[in-house]
Design a protein around this motif. Structure first.
Motif, mmCIF file in Angstrom:
data_model
loop_
_atom_site.group_PDB
_atom_site.id
_atom_site.type_symbol
_atom_site.label_atom_id
_atom_site.label_comp_id
_atom_site.label_asym_id
_atom_site.label_seq_id
_atom_site.Cartn_x
_atom_site.Cartn_y
_atom_site.Cartn_z
ATOM 1 N N ALA A 122 -4.095 -10.800 6.022
ATOM 2 C CA ALA A 122 -3.127 -10.733 4.917
ATOM 3 C C ALA A 122 -1.696 -10.715 5.440
ATOM 4 O O ALA A 122 -0.817 -11.382 4.885
ATOM 5 C CB ALA A 122 -3.391 -9.501 4.051
ATOM 6 N N THR A 123 -1.440 -9.956 6.503
ATOM 7 C CA THR A 123 -0.070 -9.909 7.024
ATOM 8 C C THR A 123 0.337 -11.262 7.611
ATOM 9 O O THR A 123 1.504 -11.652 7.531
ATOM 10 C CB THR A 123 0.096 -8.805 8.079
ATOM 11 O OG1 THR A 123 -0.957 -8.903 9.055
ATOM 12 C CG2 THR A 123 0.081 -7.434 7.440
ATOM 13 N N ALA A 124 -0.621 -11.981 8.184
ATOM 14 C CA ALA A 124 -0.323 -13.325 8.698
ATOM 15 C C ALA A 124 0.057 -14.252 7.545
ATOM 16 O O ALA A 124 0.987 -15.061 7.652
ATOM 17 C CB ALA A 124 -1.522 -13.874 9.459
ATOM 18 N N THR A 125 -0.674 -14.123 6.410
ATOM 19 C CA THR A 125 -0.347 -14.908 5.218
ATOM 20 C C THR A 125 1.051 -14.560 4.719
ATOM 21 O O THR A 125 1.832 -15.441 4.336
ATOM 22 C CB THR A 125 -1.381 -14.640 4.104
ATOM 23 O OG1 THR A 125 -2.678 -15.036 4.567
ATOM 24 C CG2 THR A 125 -1.045 -15.415 2.839
ATOM 25 N N MET A 126 1.366 -13.276 4.710
ATOM 26 C CA MET A 126 2.698 -12.842 4.292
ATOM 27 C C MET A 126 3.781 -13.474 5.171
ATOM 28 O O MET A 126 4.803 -13.959 4.670
ATOM 29 C CB MET A 126 2.804 -11.318 4.369
ATOM 30 C CG MET A 126 1.978 -10.572 3.337
ATOM 31 S SD MET A 126 2.113 -8.780 3.587
ATOM 32 C CE MET A 126 0.977 -8.180 2.328
ATOM 33 N N LYS A 127 3.538 -13.443 6.456
ATOM 34 C CA LYS A 127 4.521 -13.983 7.398
ATOM 35 C C LYS A 127 4.762 -15.466 7.125
ATOM 36 O O LYS A 127 5.901 -15.939 7.116
ATOM 37 C CB LYS A 127 4.051 -13.765 8.837
ATOM 38 C CG LYS A 127 5.112 -14.040 9.879
ATOM 39 C CD LYS A 127 4.659 -13.544 11.245
ATOM 40 C CE LYS A 127 5.788 -13.657 12.256
ATOM 41 N NZ LYS A 127 5.384 -13.114 13.578
ATOM 42 N N GLU A 128 3.678 -16.206 6.878
ATOM 43 C CA GLU A 128 3.790 -17.644 6.580
ATOM 44 C C GLU A 128 4.614 -17.880 5.321
ATOM 45 O O GLU A 128 5.334 -18.874 5.211
ATOM 46 C CB GLU A 128 2.395 -18.254 6.377
ATOM 47 C CG GLU A 128 1.573 -18.378 7.652
ATOM 48 C CD GLU A 128 0.127 -18.763 7.356
ATOM 49 O OE1 GLU A 128 -0.180 -19.085 6.174
ATOM 50 O OE2 GLU A 128 -0.697 -18.730 8.287
ATOM 51 N N ARG A 129 4.527 -16.946 4.369
ATOM 52 C CA ARG A 129 5.226 -17.110 3.090
ATOM 53 C C ARG A 129 6.617 -16.485 3.089
ATOM 54 O O ARG A 129 7.296 -16.470 2.066
ATOM 55 C CB ARG A 129 4.373 -16.505 1.960
ATOM 56 C CG ARG A 129 3.032 -17.212 1.791
ATOM 57 C CD ARG A 129 2.199 -16.649 0.664
ATOM 58 N NE ARG A 129 2.834 -16.858 -0.642
ATOM 59 C CZ ARG A 129 2.165 -17.038 -1.782
ATOM 60 N NH1 ARG A 129 0.832 -17.075 -1.766
ATOM 61 N NH2 ARG A 129 2.794 -17.189 -2.915
ATOM 62 N N GLY A 130 7.030 -15.956 4.226
ATOM 63 C CA GLY A 130 8.367 -15.373 4.315
ATOM 64 C C GLY A 130 8.492 -13.992 3.709
ATOM 65 O O GLY A 130 9.594 -13.532 3.388
ATOM 66 N N ILE A 131 7.370 -13.292 3.573
ATOM 67 C CA ILE A 131 7.366 -11.952 2.973
ATOM 68 C C ILE A 131 7.477 -10.896 4.066
ATOM 69 O O ILE A 131 6.697 -10.891 5.021
ATOM 70 C CB ILE A 131 6.073 -11.727 2.161
ATOM 71 C CG1 ILE A 131 6.073 -12.637 0.942
ATOM 72 C CG2 ILE A 131 5.920 -10.266 1.756
ATOM 73 C CD1 ILE A 131 4.712 -12.915 0.393
ATOM 74 N N ASP A 132 8.452 -10.001 3.913
ATOM 75 C CA ASP A 132 8.577 -8.918 4.886
ATOM 76 C C ASP A 132 8.666 -7.543 4.221
ATOM 77 O O ASP A 132 8.856 -6.542 4.885
ATOM 78 C CB ASP A 132 9.794 -9.144 5.794
ATOM 79 C CG ASP A 132 11.120 -9.176 5.037
ATOM 80 O OD1 ASP A 132 11.091 -9.242 3.792
ATOM 81 O OD2 ASP A 132 12.179 -9.140 5.691
ATOM 82 N N ILE A 133 8.494 -7.490 2.888
ATOM 83 C CA ILE A 133 8.575 -6.237 2.138
ATOM 84 C C ILE A 133 7.351 -6.132 1.229
ATOM 85 O O ILE A 133 7.064 -7.046 0.460
ATOM 86 C CB ILE A 133 9.863 -6.183 1.292
ATOM 87 C CG1 ILE A 133 11.113 -6.253 2.195
ATOM 88 C CG2 ILE A 133 9.901 -4.921 0.441
ATOM 89 C CD1 ILE A 133 12.399 -6.485 1.433
ATOM 90 N N ILE A 134 6.640 -5.008 1.315
ATOM 91 C CA ILE A 134 5.386 -4.823 0.571
ATOM 92 C C ILE A 134 5.523 -3.650 -0.387
ATOM 93 O O ILE A 134 5.840 -2.531 0.025
ATOM 94 C CB ILE A 134 4.214 -4.561 1.546
ATOM 95 C CG1 ILE A 134 4.104 -5.694 2.580
ATOM 96 C CG2 ILE A 134 2.903 -4.393 0.785
ATOM 97 C CD1 ILE A 134 3.190 -5.363 3.749
ATOM 98 N N SER A 135 5.280 -3.912 -1.678
ATOM 99 C CA SER A 135 5.315 -2.862 -2.699
ATOM 100 C C SER A 135 3.897 -2.302 -2.870
ATOM 101 O O SER A 135 3.033 -2.938 -3.467
ATOM 102 C CB SER A 135 5.825 -3.442 -4.022
ATOM 103 O OG SER A 135 5.768 -2.473 -5.052
ATOM 104 N N TYR A 136 3.682 -1.104 -2.349
ATOM 105 C CA TYR A 136 2.350 -0.479 -2.290
ATOM 106 C C TYR A 136 2.163 0.483 -3.472
ATOM 107 O O TYR A 136 2.996 1.353 -3.717
ATOM 108 C CB TYR A 136 2.231 0.293 -0.972
ATOM 109 C CG TYR A 136 1.022 1.200 -0.849
ATOM 110 C CD1 TYR A 136 -0.061 0.837 -0.047
ATOM 111 C CD2 TYR A 136 0.963 2.429 -1.504
ATOM 112 C CE1 TYR A 136 -1.168 1.680 0.085
ATOM 113 C CE2 TYR A 136 -0.141 3.262 -1.393
ATOM 114 C CZ TYR A 136 -1.197 2.877 -0.599
ATOM 115 O OH TYR A 136 -2.297 3.705 -0.475
ATOM 116 N N PHE A 137 1.035 0.336 -4.202
ATOM 117 C CA PHE A 137 0.690 1.299 -5.241
ATOM 118 C C PHE A 137 -0.821 1.305 -5.433
ATOM 119 O O PHE A 137 -1.514 0.370 -5.050
ATOM 120 C CB PHE A 137 1.408 0.994 -6.566
ATOM 121 C CG PHE A 137 1.173 -0.398 -7.109
ATOM 122 C CD1 PHE A 137 0.191 -0.641 -8.046
ATOM 123 C CD2 PHE A 137 1.951 -1.466 -6.681
ATOM 124 C CE1 PHE A 137 -0.025 -1.926 -8.551
ATOM 125 C CE2 PHE A 137 1.755 -2.741 -7.182
ATOM 126 C CZ PHE A 137 0.768 -2.974 -8.125
#
Length: 470
Positions: free
Chosen positions: A226-241
């Protein structure tokens, strides 16, 4: 044969008892058990047995030096309104840039609610009876449309509910979200051991397995890719709930903004505790680091301590809402440098000699789990901000009483009344803000209070009638 190697490894580790039914299993059962055994990290199990089962256990907390954690108060509670406004602006910029993803921990079943199925499929809203998952999906969809960007939603399931969860979303066309923007993965499972440190067979072809706790979400994000997918999409901030709180601001620009402004790796929300014994963790400073102390671990005299203004000294309650940087997740979720495991003595079903599973009346073994808040002491520049309980926290945990579907629906109705009042619509309500009618405002009208007000301008809204959905 591969099974011979596996068996040898378990016998060398003193865990050969897991093969005691092997000769009686059919091929499918053997395959199932072998697959489970292959996933177990025997070295990790041995370390946990040595430290948490046979050793000194978890280290004692030095309560003498414990201090309340500082937090950023709401403007209504004396906070700097300009700073809050700046944080929202910065957070909105991060959202428009596509840097933010939503992340829901949803591995549980609705057992305590008397409900069969994944907890996220439980209906919570007062008129539509929209499920928890639908409420979150509509908030994310509304925020995506507001900021002109697809906000991906990562959902952590568990082995017990993964297929049912995915099927639920497919049957409901992902509630209007793009299918590729909803990413499912399962959290890790940990085998239980008895008090001698031996792995427990729950049935002849299955270990006694349980999810590795909400803290396992960090390593599951990494291990699942999942973090690799985030990196590919330019995501560096995760809203956790977590999945049980429909009031949560799943996408909170202001919270994101504080995280960015402070250069934080992990940020948290707090609510002032309603009373000393409220069952939420406490944000504290221990050994100069931000640390959450569970309500059950804080001595009563500290829990009841008051400050010079007569408020609870340890009042900053943790409600499991965080913003986490992707880089930090990768660091904490990779290898042995991650979160510590905790032990929990539990009643665990055990396979008897005749193959039947019997659950004891008293705890007979140990389950291991991780807590996500244990990452806070390792985070750079962690920040805690205050949030309003009635805008962010009304979990559905119990079938009745406190934190039940009834109290949650009441809190949703109270929120609708406040939001409508903000746009000049006065719904008759009692002294507690509960309206004299049942109606509903969908998250599609606003993912938070500010966006609802903005989206409702010039809409000509009027007092809703009984059963109306706005």
């Amino acid at each position: 044969m591969e099974i011979d190697k596996l068996r040898s490894e378990y016998e060398s580790a003193g865990q050969g008892q897991v093969f005691r039914f092997w000769e009686k299993l059919d091929e499918a059962q053997k395959e199932s058990l072998a697959a489970q055994l292959a996933e177990v990290d025997l070295g990790e199990i041995q370390r946990l047995v040595d430290t948490l089962v046979k050793g000194q256990g978890e280290s004692e907390t030095d309560f003498e030096s414990l201090q309340p954690a500082p937090y950023v108060p709401l403007p209504s509670e004396g906070g700097d309104a300009a700073r809050w406004a700046e944080a929202r602006k910065v957070g909105e910029e991060a959202l428009r840039a596509g840097r933010v993803a939503a992340f829901t921990v949803a591995g549980g079943q609705g057992t305590r609610l008397g409900y069969e199925g994944p907890k996220g499929t439980f209906p919570v809203t007062p008129v539509r009876e929209a499920t928890l998952f639908q409420v979150f999906a509509e908030k994310i969809l509304c925020a995506s449309e507001t900021y002109g960007v697809s906000i991906p939603w990562f959902i952590m399931t568990s082995r017990i509910n993964h297929e049912a969860t995915v099927s639920f979303f497919q049957e409901n066309q992902f509630f209007g979200l793009k299918e590729e923007d909803v990413i499912f993965f399962s959290q890790g499972m940990m085998p239980a051991v008895d008090f001698d440190g031996k792995l427990i067979l729950e049935s002849p072809d299955s270990l006694a397995l349980s999810p590795d706790g909400h803290g396992g979400s960090l390593r599951a994000l990494v291990r699942s890719g999942a973090t690799a997918t985030m990196k590919e999409r330019g995501i560096d901030i995760i809203s956790y709930f977590q999945v049980d709180n429909p009031l949560v601001q799943a996408i909170d620009p202001t919270f994101v903004g504080f995280h960015v402004l402070e250069g934080s790796e992990m940020s948290s929300k707090m609510i002032p505790k309603a009373y000393a014994g409220e069952k939420v963790g406490h944000f504290t400073i221990l050994d100069e680091k931000l640390t959450v102390i569970e309500y059950s671990d804080l001595p009563e005299e500290l829990a009841e301590q008051k400050d010079e203004e007569g408020r609870l000294r340890f009042r900053a309650g943790s409600i499991a809402i965080h913003i986490i940087s992707r880089d930090f997740v990768e660091r904490m979720g990779d290898g042995e440098g991650g979160l510590p495991m905790h032990r929990a003595n539990k009643k665990i079903g055990v396979a008897q000699e005749n193959g039947e599973t019997v659950k004891p009346d008293e705890p007979n073994g140990v389950k291991f789990e991780m807590f996500v808040f244990d990452a806070l002491p390792e985070a750079k520049s962690p920040v805690v901000i205050e949030t309003a309980r009635d805008e962010d926290f009304s979990p559905v945990k119990n079938a009745e009483g406190l934190d039940s579907p009834e109290t949650c629906r009441r809190d949703l109705l109270r929120q609708y009344v406040r939001w409508l009042k903000d746009v000049g619509v006065d719904v008759p309500a009692d002294e507690n803000g509960v309206p004299d009618r049942t109606f509903e405002v969908t998250p599609l009208r606003g993912f938070d209070r500010e966006s609802f007000v903005e989206n409702s301008k010039n809409q000509g809204l009027s007092v809703p009638s009984e059963g109306e959905v706005l």
